[in-house]
Design an enzyme around this catalytic site. Structure first.
Site, PDB file in Angstrom:
ATOM      1  N   VAL A   6      -1.992  -0.480   9.237  1.00  0.00           N
ATOM      2  CA  VAL A   6      -2.204   1.110   9.522  1.00  0.00           C
ATOM      3  C   VAL A   6      -3.282   1.435   8.497  1.00  0.00           C
ATOM      4  CG1 VAL A   6       0.385   1.638  10.038  1.00  0.00           C
ATOM      5  CG2 VAL A   6       0.200   1.491   7.968  1.00  0.00           C
ATOM      6  N   GLY A  27       0.479  -1.182  -0.069  1.00  0.00           N
ATOM      7  CA  GLY A  27      -0.002  -0.025   0.004  1.00  0.00           C
ATOM      8  C   GLY A  27       0.901   1.224  -0.328  1.00  0.00           C
ATOM      9  N   VAL A  45      -0.363  -6.652  -5.249  1.00  0.00           N
ATOM     10  CA  VAL A  45      -0.489  -8.040  -5.051  1.00  0.00           C
ATOM     11  C   VAL A  45      -2.121  -9.009  -4.633  1.00  0.00           C
ATOM     12  CG1 VAL A  45      -0.240  -8.662  -2.222  1.00  0.00           C
ATOM     13  CG2 VAL A  45       0.794  -6.300  -3.036  1.00  0.00           C
ATOM     14  N   CYS A  62      -7.750  14.628  -0.044  1.00  0.00           N
ATOM     15  CA  CYS A  62      -7.472  15.380   0.316  1.00  0.00           C
ATOM     16  C   CYS A  62      -7.098  16.674  -0.439  1.00  0.00           C
ATOM     17  CB  CYS A  62      -7.121  15.944   2.014  1.00  0.00           C
ATOM     18  SG  CYS A  62      -7.538  14.517   3.267  1.00  0.00           S
TER      19      CYS A  62
END
Length: 443
Positions: A276, A7, A79, A42
């Site tokens: 995370v 990620g 992945v 954002c």
């Protein structure tokens, strides 16, 4: 030690950078399906509005920049497998499949956009905005569009609606619930924001979900129930994200109600696998129960904790309050902790006070109205705050975040010292006015 991170979002990239700050020698590999890294999603609405000139401006670093720090970022790969027994990860690129080993594996898989179950959602002209490429597609579509519907009135939905309005489109913002920003604002506060959005030319539709999109190959109209039909050259789904959990399940990680379960060191239930970002559950500070906190600030804090954990340093991730702030046009709005309705849903009897104040001394030029709402529990402990004004919202939300974290009561805060000067505050800060008023409701 070889650390593989799956990620390339805020959690993954920040984890890689923070590990490198502590350990100069370990091998770090980041696997990401995107071709861009180290940017903030954002910021995408502000590029669409023209406030930020280009998508290139929001990219802070490139894979080559990380290569100079001895961090290997492998882009545009998927992945496909994780074997926690053999400690391997398999990924596929356009030309090949490759399996690599790891000593420590970090899952920063984030979330995938939620697609509401509605007819016509697969028509051309229906978009989601999760990354820069999505933003570029919307930007190109805007060139030939006259009208747009944004469904989902959370932060991103509101910011995109405003952005497209500023570019001259006729915009409808729809929300299936009876108010906007329901997680962070009570309805009386969100109504202030709705009034402002309507003043800026946005048509706000509340309490009516889109039931069907109509078009001949390309979207042309949206149906709200059986009667209301609105023209739309484009529809943007801003209906939130759901944690991406396939790889975590494949690795045998324990999954909670919404996402991967981790402890306060960001460790999963599987040895040497960590997680995370948007794909994990966090602890709620007030109730102590699990929650989700899909905010970039949370992901960055988690990455710092995880980096210290992997490098065998003392670490602990603190529970969350989901403090947020946003700006639409001239108006800033922010919140932290619980809303009145959320407190009631969790069997807390809230004591609430809303006050109107000014951002500066009333005699100082350009003082702006400020609406503040404070929520306390039955003991006077502050558990929530919401603020709307044209300036100086963020620092006051930060102050209330600290107050709630430290378990302060409205009585404690009302006696605290605040800085003052006419250009930046009233002599009695608006926060003090709010907690003083709510204090009067206690004996």
């Amino acid at each position: 030690m070889k650390v593989v991170i799956v990620g390339g979002g805020a959690g993954g990239i920040s984890t890689a950078s923070n590990i490198r700050k502590i350990d100069k020698d370990c091998e770090i590999v980041v696997l990401t399906r995107d071709d861009k890294v180290a940017y903030s999603p954002c910021a995408i609405p502000y590029v669409l509005s023209g406030t930020i000139k280009s998508f290139d401006d929001i990219i802070m670093r490139t894979p080559e920049d990380y290569k100079e720090k001895n961090i290997d970022i492998v882009t545009e790969v998927e992945v496909t497998a994780v074997d926690s027994d053999k400690k391997t990860v398999t990924y596929e690129s356009k030309s090949k499949s490759k399996t690599i080993t790891y000593d420590k594996l970090v899952l920063a898989t984030g979330g995938k956009p939620f697609v509401p179950p509605m007819e016509g959602v697969d028509l051309d002209g229906v978009y989601q905005i999760r990354n820069i490429e999505d933003g570029k597609r919307v930007q190109k579509a805007m060139e030939n569009a006259k009208s747009a519907i944004i469904t989902g009135a959370g932060l991103i939905g509101i910011e995109i609606a405003y952005a497209l309005t500023k570019q001259g489109l006729n915009v409808t913002l729809s929300e299936m619930l009876p108010q906007i920003v329901p997680r962070s604002l009570d309805k009386d506060m969100s109504d202030i924001l709705v009034k402002y959005l309507e003043m800026e030319g946005i048509n706000v539709v509340l309490g009516k979900p889109i039931t069907k999109l109509i078009g001949d190959g390309k979207v042309e109209k949206a149906c709200f129930g059986d009667e209301d039909i609105i023209d739309a050259d484009m529809v943007i789904l801003a209906t939130g994200v759901r944690a991406e959990l396939e790889l975590a399940r494949m690795a045998g990680c324990e999954i909670g109600r919404w996402a991967i379960l981790v402890n306060d060191r960001m460790e999963t239930s599987v040895e040497d696998i960590y997680a995370v970002g948007d794909c994990v559950e966090s602890k709620d500070l007030i109730l102590g129960s699990n929650t989700i906190s899909q905010l970039g600030t949370t992901a960055v804090r988690e990455s710092k904790t995880l980096a210290r954990t992997i490098c065998n340093k003392k670490s602990k991730f603190n529970p969350v309050l989901n403090s947020m702030v946003s700006k639409v046009g001239k108006l800033e709005f922010g919140a932290v902790g619980y809303t009145t309705s959320f407190a009631q849903q969790n069997r807390i009897r809230p004591v609430v006070q809303k006050v109107e104040a000014l951002t500066r001394a009333r005699y100082y030029p350009n003082a702006k109205p400020m609406d503040i709402k404070v929520i306390c529990d039955g003991n006077g402990t502050i558990i929530g705050c919401q603020i709307i004004a044209e300036e100086r919202v963020a620092e006051r939300i930060d102050t209330m975040t600290l107050a709630i974290t430290e378990g302060l009561t409205c009585f404690d805060l009302s006696n605290m010292e605040f800085a003052y000067a006419p250009p930046v505050s009233m002599v009695t800060d608006p926060l003090i006015l709010a907690v003083e008023e709510v204090s009067k409701k206690f004996n």
